[in-house]
Design an enzyme around this catalytic site. Sequence first.
Site, PDB file in Angstrom:
ATOM      1  N   GLY A 165       0.796  -1.221   0.000  1.00 12.83           N
ATOM      2  CA  GLY A 165       0.000   0.000   0.000  1.00 12.83           C
ATOM      3  C   GLY A 165       0.830   1.273   0.000  1.00 12.83           C
ATOM      4  O   GLY A 165       0.272   2.372   0.086  1.00 12.83           O
ATOM      5  N   ARG A 291       4.635 -15.602  -3.306  1.00 12.56           N
ATOM      6  CA  ARG A 291       5.020 -15.977  -1.952  1.00 12.56           C
ATOM      7  C   ARG A 291       3.771 -16.356  -1.177  1.00 12.56           C
ATOM      8  O   ARG A 291       2.661 -16.299  -1.702  1.00 12.56           O
ATOM      9  CB  ARG A 291       5.704 -14.794  -1.256  1.00 12.56           C
ATOM     10  CG  ARG A 291       4.850 -13.510  -1.294  1.00 12.56           C
ATOM     11  CD  ARG A 291       5.371 -12.423  -0.426  1.00 12.56           C
ATOM     12  NE  ARG A 291       4.731 -11.146  -0.650  1.00 12.56           N
ATOM     13  CZ  ARG A 291       3.536 -10.785  -0.205  1.00 12.56           C
ATOM     14  NH1 ARG A 291       2.815 -11.651   0.489  1.00 12.56           N
ATOM     15  NH2 ARG A 291       3.038  -9.587  -0.437  1.00 12.56           N
ATOM     16  N   VAL A 294      -0.229 -13.096   3.844  1.00 15.27           N
ATOM     17  CA  VAL A 294      -0.633 -12.991   5.251  1.00 15.27           C
ATOM     18  C   VAL A 294      -1.964 -13.706   5.470  1.00 15.27           C
ATOM     19  O   VAL A 294      -2.185 -14.349   6.495  1.00 15.27           O
ATOM     20  CB  VAL A 294      -0.748 -11.505   5.676  1.00 15.27           C
ATOM     21  CG1 VAL A 294      -1.198 -11.383   7.127  1.00 15.27           C
ATOM     22  CG2 VAL A 294       0.583 -10.788   5.473  1.00 15.27           C
TER      23      VAL A 294
END
Length: 456
Positions: A165, A291, A294
């Site tokens: 962000g 990857r 979260v």
Amino acid sequence: MFKTVLVANRGEIALRIVRTCKELGIRVAVVHSTADADSAAVRLADQAVQIGPPPARQSYLSIPAIIEAARLCGADAVHPGYGFLSEDPDFAQVCADHGITFIGPSPRVLSALGDKVHSRGAVVGAGLPVLPGSHTATSTAAQAHAVAEHVGYPVIVKASAGGGGRGMAVVDDPRELAGAFARTRSEARALFGDGRVYLERYLGSSRHVEVQVLADRFGNVVHLGERDCSVQRRRQKLLEETPSPGLSSCLLDGMTGAATHAARALGLTGAATFEFLVEKDVFYFMEANCRLQVEHPVTEMVTGVDLVREQIMIAAGEPLSFGQDGVAPRGAAVECRINAEDPERGFMPTPAVIDAFVPPGGPFTRVDTHGHAGLRVSPEYDSLLAKVVVWAPDRAAALRRMDRALTEFRIEGEGLRTTAGFLRQVLDHPAFLAGTHSTRLVEAMLGRPGDRPEGQ
């Protein structure tokens, strides 16, 4: 199978990886800065290596320090987690040069998808729709004006190497573009060491939906459904859920199909997420994260797949143990990020010492955390303290279960504030309950445009 895996990360994700390695019978080591010497991951690992002082550039972002730690531990593989070096092609290449397996995609794929300008071109070649915007890095204000005039205002100026962000600015007025362009380039250089930026059409009221994929070295690619990540502040996610409410099955099928096709066309291996913006039942590729995310637990909760285990097995050369027909999502899952931040002050971080830390429990309630009483929440790192994840047969029941869990969560410390109370307000918001919310929900709840990137 690997003999020793080195976890090149910290916090809850380091602990998460340590646990899966233990279940696989793999010896596991972790790196840590001096600030994390007593972390939960350090205490649970078979070995720990101190690699530097608290600043990340002198510890978790130091490739020489991590490679030396791998040598000391005898590690034959490195798991980078998320953030830090997880998508750094140079780190992946250095690991390969030292005979260490990088648990993630190849340096070539990381180079293609980690750079946002390059990734736009790569996915267009793979057939994914992208928002109108720059095809190459925009280097002058004059070029920026030309692109903006072509695609139409509002536009968003974005750092090519950005993430989380940061490194972006929304521009509604042509008179403000030159200033926003200069500020974003400067911020990109300071944050990412790369001042390249590009422009895209800005969607003011969209949904943010991502597709989880897994791919092995034998050309097998599967998706594990999608996650809705539209509840955000400053373009950073606060709450994620699956399945996505209020979106048609045709739209979702289009996104999952596009993601698996792109993963196969680009030669991806390991776990990755293709992120899309959705407006008026049309989706556009935004970025790919090569990857672990979260928010990966919500996918694990509905599919029963351990994504960390799959990453390790794929990196070890094993084929996927299931095909697309073996993926059967069930029920609904929601994740809330409990950050040490004050929502009333623009989500400003509140570093402090935790005096009391009592996570919730109960059926189908998971808490991924490195938090505990006595933990010093450092200003050096991300403010994430815990991820509360719940599962239920349907969305309404999952939201009630999450509200109950957040009510139980007790985190106390002098000056410490968290996002738990604010997230309970999100769960009760009419637009969120109806599944008609957008990425502007938090901004609307706070009654100010503070969640928009600087430069509007």
